[in-house]
Every structure is written in C-alpha cells, then in structure tokens.
Design a protein around this motif. Sequence first.
Motif: not given
Length: 137
Positions: A33-48
């Motif tokens: 079952a495919h529960l969902g999907s999303y797209t995300a940009y991995i920005g600087d604030h995601d690295l900390y």
Amino acid sequence: MKLRTTIGAVIALMAMTLPAPAQSSISSASGAAHLGSYTAYIGDHDLYNSDGARLNQPWQVIRQDRANYHRFRIRDRADESDDFFSDASNRATMERMLRNGTIAGSAGRAIVRGGLLVQVDIYRSGGKDWIEITVLD
C-alpha cells in the motif's frame, strides 16, 4: 539526473541483500500500500538538530526536515506536507526504518550536504512500513 535510492526496505525482507532497484520493484510488485508521498528541499536548517549540532547521517537529516516542517514550522519553499509524519511517533518510526534500511553512498552523502530536493514515498505491506527516497537534481 535522478538518483533513485531505496532508504527503507521491507522489514520482513531485511535478511535479503537486494540492490535498491530490486527493492523498489518489490514495493510496487508486492501489492504494498502506498501511504503517501511528499517532496522536500533539504536546506541548511535541516542539517542541524534542535540543539544546533550538525547532523551527519542521512536518516537524521530526513527526520529533522519533517520535524522542522511539522513541529517547528520551519519550511523551505519546495517543502510539501504529508499526513504520515505529522505524528511525532511516526517520525520516530521513520528514524528506525531509515537506520535499518539501505542507502547508496552517493545519495546519502548528497543528503548530508543538503541543498537538494528529495521525493519521499511511504509504503506498508504485511504490517511493515518503509520509505523510498528519490534524490532529484
């Protein structure tokens, strides 16, 4: 160019050593079952993390991105919402699935560097959840 990398494998199939494309085929061919999907940009604030420590594992960065989106409301323009990881316990489950899964070294290094767009697909089969991540250029 797209790098297609399976981040989480079907937990029940973890004993098998399959390359990422084979795992991807399993997810679509097994009736998962495919529960969902999303797209995300991995920005600087995601690295900390929340304490300001630099994250050095791909699963940490992906989880921080979702915590930033849902808990802290820190969002990049390309970030999309998802229902599954809005629940903190599901984000904790994602962490375990990512650590137990596989990821190609080049995709993992790219995620840890940041500055890129990823697509995350969430699946369930036989009571087990896993994630497939596509790094988009």
